[in-house]
Design a protein around this motif. Structure first.
Motif, PDB file in Angstrom:
ATOM      1  N   TYR A   6    -173.138 -17.112 -13.826  1.00  0.00           N
ATOM      2  CA  TYR A   6    -174.229 -17.520 -14.689  1.00  0.00           C
ATOM      3  C   TYR A   6    -174.402 -19.036 -14.600  1.00  0.00           C
ATOM      4  N   THR A   7    -175.609 -19.499 -14.809  1.00  0.00           N
ATOM      5  CA  THR A   7    -175.837 -20.941 -14.731  1.00  0.00           C
ATOM      6  C   THR A   7    -174.994 -21.685 -15.774  1.00  0.00           C
ATOM      7  N   ASN A   8    -174.414 -22.805 -15.357  1.00  0.00           N
ATOM      8  CA  ASN A   8    -173.576 -23.670 -16.207  1.00  0.00           C
ATOM      9  C   ASN A   8    -172.153 -23.134 -16.430  1.00  0.00           C
ATOM     10  N   ALA A   9    -171.740 -22.143 -15.651  1.00  0.00           N
ATOM     11  CA  ALA A   9    -170.394 -21.575 -15.833  1.00  0.00           C
ATOM     12  C   ALA A   9    -169.306 -22.496 -15.294  1.00  0.00           C
ATOM     13  N   GLY A  10    -169.695 -23.416 -14.392  1.00  0.00           N
ATOM     14  CA  GLY A  10    -168.714 -24.350 -13.832  1.00  0.00           C
ATOM     15  C   GLY A  10    -168.444 -24.131 -12.350  1.00  0.00           C
ATOM     16  N   LYS A  11    -169.377 -23.514 -11.646  1.00  0.00           N
ATOM     17  CA  LYS A  11    -169.190 -23.223 -10.217  1.00  0.00           C
ATOM     18  C   LYS A  11    -169.036 -24.499  -9.391  1.00  0.00           C
ATOM     19  N   SER A  12    -169.945 -25.453  -9.610  1.00  0.00           N
ATOM     20  CA  SER A  12    -169.901 -26.673  -8.791  1.00  0.00           C
ATOM     21  C   SER A  12    -168.659 -27.498  -9.115  1.00  0.00           C
ATOM     22  N   THR A  13    -168.278 -27.528 -10.384  1.00  0.00           N
ATOM     23  CA  THR A  13    -167.056 -28.245 -10.766  1.00  0.00           C
ATOM     24  C   THR A  13    -165.852 -27.632 -10.058  1.00  0.00           C
ATOM     25  N   LEU A  14    -165.828 -26.302  -9.982  1.00  0.00           N
ATOM     26  CA  LEU A  14    -164.722 -25.609  -9.317  1.00  0.00           C
ATOM     27  C   LEU A  14    -164.737 -25.895  -7.813  1.00  0.00           C
ATOM     28  N   ALA A  74    -172.520 -31.709 -10.524  1.00  0.00           N
ATOM     29  CA  ALA A  74    -172.140 -30.778 -11.584  1.00  0.00           C
ATOM     30  C   ALA A  74    -172.498 -31.438 -12.900  1.00  0.00           C
ATOM     31  N   ALA A  75    -173.172 -30.727 -13.776  1.00  0.00           N
ATOM     32  CA  ALA A  75    -173.610 -31.352 -15.027  1.00  0.00           C
ATOM     33  C   ALA A  75    -173.850 -30.292 -16.070  1.00  0.00           C
ATOM     34  N   ASN A  76    -173.805 -30.722 -17.316  1.00  0.00           N
ATOM     35  CA  ASN A  76    -174.047 -29.793 -18.405  1.00  0.00           C
ATOM     36  C   ASN A  76    -175.539 -29.560 -18.567  1.00  0.00           C
ATOM     37  N   LEU A 127    -178.717 -26.457 -17.295  1.00  0.00           N
ATOM     38  CA  LEU A 127    -178.932 -25.179 -16.619  1.00  0.00           C
ATOM     39  C   LEU A 127    -179.565 -25.481 -15.262  1.00  0.00           C
ATOM     40  N   PHE A 128    -179.161 -24.748 -14.272  1.00  0.00           N
ATOM     41  CA  PHE A 128    -179.672 -24.908 -12.911  1.00  0.00           C
ATOM     42  C   PHE A 128    -179.480 -26.313 -12.360  1.00  0.00           C
ATOM     43  N   ALA A 129    -178.291 -26.859 -12.572  1.00  0.00           N
ATOM     44  CA  ALA A 129    -177.982 -28.165 -11.986  1.00  0.00           C
ATOM     45  C   ALA A 129    -177.980 -28.040 -10.460  1.00  0.00           C
ATOM     46  N   THR A 130    -177.511 -26.907  -9.957  1.00  0.00           N
ATOM     47  CA  THR A 130    -177.440 -26.710  -8.512  1.00  0.00           C
ATOM     48  C   THR A 130    -178.582 -25.847  -8.040  1.00  0.00           C
ATOM     49  N   LEU A 131    -179.393 -26.391  -7.160  1.00  0.00           N
ATOM     50  CA  LEU A 131    -180.401 -25.539  -6.515  1.00  0.00           C
ATOM     51  C   LEU A 131    -180.237 -25.553  -5.004  1.00  0.00           C
ATOM     52  N   ALA A 184    -162.004 -16.794 -15.138  1.00  0.00           N
ATOM     53  CA  ALA A 184    -162.345 -17.172 -16.520  1.00  0.00           C
ATOM     54  C   ALA A 184    -162.217 -18.681 -16.642  1.00  0.00           C
ATOM     55  N   ASN A 185    -163.331 -19.369 -16.501  1.00  0.00           N
ATOM     56  CA  ASN A 185    -163.294 -20.841 -16.446  1.00  0.00           C
ATOM     57  C   ASN A 185    -163.373 -21.478 -17.839  1.00  0.00           C
ATOM     58  N   LYS A 186    -163.099 -22.750 -17.875  1.00  0.00           N
ATOM     59  CA  LYS A 186    -163.098 -23.588 -19.084  1.00  0.00           C
ATOM     60  C   LYS A 186    -161.965 -23.181 -20.029  1.00  0.00           C
ATOM     61  N   ALA A 187    -160.889 -22.654 -19.430  1.00  0.00           N
ATOM     62  CA  ALA A 187    -159.752 -22.200 -20.239  1.00  0.00           C
ATOM     63  C   ALA A 187    -159.111 -23.351 -21.000  1.00  0.00           C
ATOM     64  N   ASP A 188    -159.345 -24.598 -20.551  1.00  0.00           N
ATOM     65  CA  ASP A 188    -158.795 -25.743 -21.311  1.00  0.00           C
ATOM     66  C   ASP A 188    -159.325 -25.751 -22.742  1.00  0.00           C
ATOM     67  N   ARG A 189    -160.517 -25.193 -22.943  1.00  0.00           N
ATOM     68  CA  ARG A 189    -161.102 -25.210 -24.287  1.00  0.00           C
ATOM     69  C   ARG A 189    -160.484 -24.142 -25.204  1.00  0.00           C
ATOM     70  N   SER A 215    -159.016 -23.821 -15.377  1.00  0.00           N
ATOM     71  CA  SER A 215    -159.851 -24.918 -15.841  1.00  0.00           C
ATOM     72  C   SER A 215    -160.258 -25.725 -14.621  1.00  0.00           C
ATOM     73  N   ALA A 216    -161.536 -25.608 -14.276  1.00  0.00           N
ATOM     74  CA  ALA A 216    -162.024 -26.401 -13.148  1.00  0.00           C
ATOM     75  C   ALA A 216    -161.951 -27.876 -13.510  1.00  0.00           C
ATOM     76  N   ARG A 217    -162.017 -28.150 -14.811  1.00  0.00           N
ATOM     77  CA  ARG A 217    -162.009 -29.545 -15.244  1.00  0.00           C
ATOM     78  C   ARG A 217    -160.641 -30.183 -15.069  1.00  0.00           C
ATOM     79  N   ASP A 218    -159.561 -29.536 -15.587  1.00  0.00           N
ATOM     80  CA  ASP A 218    -158.253 -30.205 -15.475  1.00  0.00           C
ATOM     81  C   ASP A 218    -157.333 -29.579 -14.422  1.00  0.00           C
TER      82      ASP A 218
HETATM   83  N1  LIG Z   1    -164.185 -28.009 -20.625  1.00  0.00           N
HETATM   84  C1  LIG Z   1    -164.543 -27.643 -19.398  1.00  0.00           C
HETATM   85  N2  LIG Z   1    -165.786 -27.899 -18.941  1.00  0.00           N
HETATM   86  C2  LIG Z   1    -166.100 -27.515 -17.691  1.00  0.00           C
HETATM   87  C3  LIG Z   1    -165.188 -26.832 -16.860  1.00  0.00           C
HETATM   88  N3  LIG Z   1    -165.805 -26.566 -15.683  1.00  0.00           N
HETATM   89  C4  LIG Z   1    -167.063 -27.058 -15.786  1.00  0.00           C
HETATM   90  N4  LIG Z   1    -167.244 -27.638 -16.993  1.00  0.00           N
HETATM   91  C5  LIG Z   1    -168.459 -28.295 -17.466  1.00  0.00           C
HETATM   92  O1  LIG Z   1    -169.506 -27.335 -17.522  1.00  0.00           O
HETATM   93  C6  LIG Z   1    -170.736 -27.943 -17.156  1.00  0.00           C
HETATM   94  C7  LIG Z   1    -171.377 -27.163 -16.022  1.00  0.00           C
HETATM   95  O2  LIG Z   1    -170.614 -27.320 -14.871  1.00  0.00           O
HETATM   96  P1  LIG Z   1    -171.217 -27.077 -13.410  1.00  0.00           P
HETATM   97  O3  LIG Z   1    -170.074 -27.120 -12.469  1.00  0.00           O
HETATM   98  O4  LIG Z   1    -172.385 -27.945 -13.158  1.00  0.00           O
HETATM   99  O5  LIG Z   1    -171.713 -25.570 -13.590  1.00  0.00           O
HETATM  100  P2  LIG Z   1    -172.490 -24.640 -12.522  1.00  0.00           P
HETATM  101  O6  LIG Z   1    -171.965 -23.272 -12.707  1.00  0.00           O
HETATM  102  O7  LIG Z   1    -172.400 -25.241 -11.180  1.00  0.00           O
HETATM  103  O8  LIG Z   1    -173.961 -24.731 -13.129  1.00  0.00           O
HETATM  104  P3  LIG Z   1    -175.407 -24.597 -12.417  1.00  0.00           P
HETATM  105  O9  LIG Z   1    -175.346 -25.238 -11.081  1.00  0.00           O
HETATM  106  O10 LIG Z   1    -176.273 -25.330 -13.377  1.00  0.00           O
HETATM  107  O11 LIG Z   1    -175.707 -23.149 -12.391  1.00  0.00           O
HETATM  108  C8  LIG Z   1    -170.415 -29.381 -16.788  1.00  0.00           C
HETATM  109  O12 LIG Z   1    -170.666 -30.193 -17.909  1.00  0.00           O
HETATM  110  C9  LIG Z   1    -168.939 -29.347 -16.472  1.00  0.00           C
HETATM  111  O13 LIG Z   1    -168.287 -30.576 -16.725  1.00  0.00           O
HETATM  112  C10 LIG Z   1    -163.870 -26.587 -17.365  1.00  0.00           C
HETATM  113  O14 LIG Z   1    -163.005 -26.005 -16.733  1.00  0.00           O
HETATM  114  N5  LIG Z   1    -163.623 -26.998 -18.637  1.00  0.00           N
END
Ligand SMILES: Nc1nc2c(ncn2[C@@H]2O[C@H](COP(=O)(O)OP(=O)(O)OP(=O)(O)O)[C@@H](O)[C@H]2O)c(=O)[nH]1
Ligand SMILES: [Mg+2]
Length: 459
Positions: free
Chosen positions: A219-227, A238-240, A242-246, A330-335, A369-372
């Motif tokens: 789903y959009t904003n799930a954290g794919k690009s961050t991962l 990667a950004a908070n 929707l549809f950051a990546t096209l 299951a991403n964003k598990a840090d939260r 956690s793609a973030r940490d």
């Molecule tokens: N807390 C937390 N935030 C995360 C994590 N992974 C991604 N984010 C945040 O979630 C937001 C969306 O991340 P993206 O990587 O751009 O998500 P995406 O799935 O590529 O989104 P689209 O390209 O828009 O579909 C960003 O603000 C990231 O910093 C994580 O593991 N933990």
């Protein structure tokens, strides 16, 4: 509302209100609250500051204005009270409804499709993406050309101007008459066709690199690009939003056992994707046809995580990818671990609840956690295991002259046994299917009593 999403918006914001409409016959629709949350996220991404919401349940739609005349007056009063300049409907409006509403409200009126198109117009960078968005915009706007729209478009005069819904590469076309637009549509279609051919070519090249391909979907904003960035050291946007990546990025990724694969990002999915955008999407999603493994990234802390995951499953099935192996993440598990404020506690509770539900559907789901970076080693091991389960076992006698092929086997395959012989290297190896053709000339009968090659797949 997604506060953090709102906080990071840096562009000037237009004040607006949301209108949610449900017809009594609506089946499969998301609950109104969830749908409006998402509409607000879309609005925020597009640069609208949402000041109020209105909802209405209808037995039948009004062909002229969708909602009834009493509701139109209510919307008008509310918009004036909160100083809104744009009204966003969570439902497709016919060109006639949109025109009438704009006239009666004396405000800009957009539906969800226009909003998503606007975001696409702001976010796409590649030539093919721009053309796809231009095409979708022209097709959407053509039947809606009115004085108000052309007036706004003339003011806009650029990608960033004019506010929500009137940006994008298509707007100069609004100044030309409809016949001209018709011609432009035909031209853009031709261009896209040409670029598609080119893309097929580069895809073939990528395939012939021989590396297995893993794709991030979700789903959009799930954290794919961050991962993707975290796993490959890429710096994809990667950004908070929707549809950051096209325009997705592909990078090499090393697995713990030393093998290498390609990891590719994709466009995020969304429920109820407007038809104008399905084509623009399917262009990049075509790439998924040749993927060896899908990583389904789920934002486990999203209030609608489960519905989002179901939507993604639906899109994958409709793309004919039902048979491609999927590993859920299951991403964003840090939260899930935050416990300082009441909001964080509530978020963590909801996330844990989501995780428990997801575990029932995806027993192998990997919390990360793609973030940490937490959980990524386990994820990589799981990816490697999945890839290995797709390998088939072969016995080969490889002449010493085939040093290049041997090197490829070391990075793409799992060498189980090897021994020098006068004629070359005798090896027992588990290989990905795409290498089988190349290896066929060197296949030999097994010398040791091993299970037959075919059962190796289940191993
Ligand atoms: N807390 C937390 N935030 C995360 C994590 N992974 C991604 N984010 C945040 O979630 C937001 C969306 O991340 P993206 O990587 O751009 O998500 P995406 O799935 O590529 O989104 P689209 O390209 O828009 O579909 C960003 O603000 C990231 O910093 C994580 O593991 N933990
Ligand atoms: Mg992305």
């Amino acid at each position: 509302m997604n506060e953090s999403l709102r906080d990071r918006q840096d562009q000037p914001q237009e004040p607006g209100i949301l209108v949610g409409v449900r017809l009594s016959g609506d089946k499969d629709a998301w609950p109104m609250d969830a749908a409006l949350e998402e509409l607000e996220d879309l609005a925020t991404t597009a640069g609208v500051f949402v000041r109020a919401r209105v909802t209405q349940r209808l037995n039948r739609r009004d062909p002229a204005t969708l909602v009834g005349s009493g509701k139109v007056i209510e919307i008008k009063t509310l918009a004036s009270d909160v100083g809104a300049e744009v009204v966003l409907f969570d439902r497709e409006l016919s060109p006639r409804q949109q025109r009438n509403l704009e006239r009666e409200l004396d405000l800009k009126v957009l539906d969800r499709t226009a909003l998503i198109l606007d975001i696409f117009a702001q976010h796409t960078r590649s030539r093919e993406g721009m053309l796809q968005v231009e095409l979708a915009l022209m097709e959407y706007r053509l039947p809606r050309l009115t004085r108000m729209w052309t007036h706004l478009a003339r003011q806009a005069g650029g990608r960033a101007g004019g506010g929500v819904g009137v940006r994008g590469p298509g707007e100069t076309q609004l100044e030309i008459d409809k016949r001209e637009i018709g011609r432009r549509i035909a031209f853009v279609r031709e261009q896209i066709k040409g670029l598609k051919e080119q893309r097929r070519g580069s895809r073939k090249q990528r395939r012939s690199s021989g590396l297995p391909i893993v794709a991030l979907v979700g789903y959009t904003n799930a954290g794919k690009s961050t991962l993707l960035n975290r796993l490959t050291g890429a710096d994809a946007y990667a950004a908070n939003q929707l549809f950051a990546t096209l325009d997705p990025t592909t990078r090499r990724m090393s697995l713990p056992g030393g093998r290498v694969c390609l990891l590719t990002d994709t466009v995020g999915f969304i429920q109820n994707l407007p038809t104008q955008l399905v084509a623009a999407f399917s262009a990049t999603l075509e790439e998924l046809e040749e993927v060896d493994l899908l990583l389904h990234v789920i934002d486990v802390t999203h209030p609608d995580a489960i519905r989002q995951a179901e939507t993604v499953e639906g899109v994958l099935a409709s793309l004919g990818l039902g048979e491609t192996p999927v590993l859920a993440v299951a991403n964003k598990a840090d939260r899930l671990a935050l416990d300082d404020s009441p909001e964080a506690v509530a978020l963590a509770d909801m996330g844990r609840n989501n995780l428990a539900l997801l575990l029932e559907v995806y027993p192998g789901i990997e919390p990360v956690s793609a973030r940490d970076g937490a959980g990524l080693e386990a994820l990589l091991t799981a990816i490697e295991k999945q890839m290995e389960s797709l390998l088939v076992e072969r016995h080969l006698l490889l002449p010493f002259a085939e040093g290049g092929l041997m090197a490829r086997l070391r990075s793409h395959a799992v060498v189980l046994e090897e021994a020098f012989e006068p004629a070359g290297m005798r090896i027992r190896v588990k290989v990905p299917r795409y290498l089988l053709g190349e290896l066929r000339p060197y296949e030999v009968e097994s010398t040791v009593a091993d299970p037959p090659a075919d059962t190796a797949r289940e191993a």
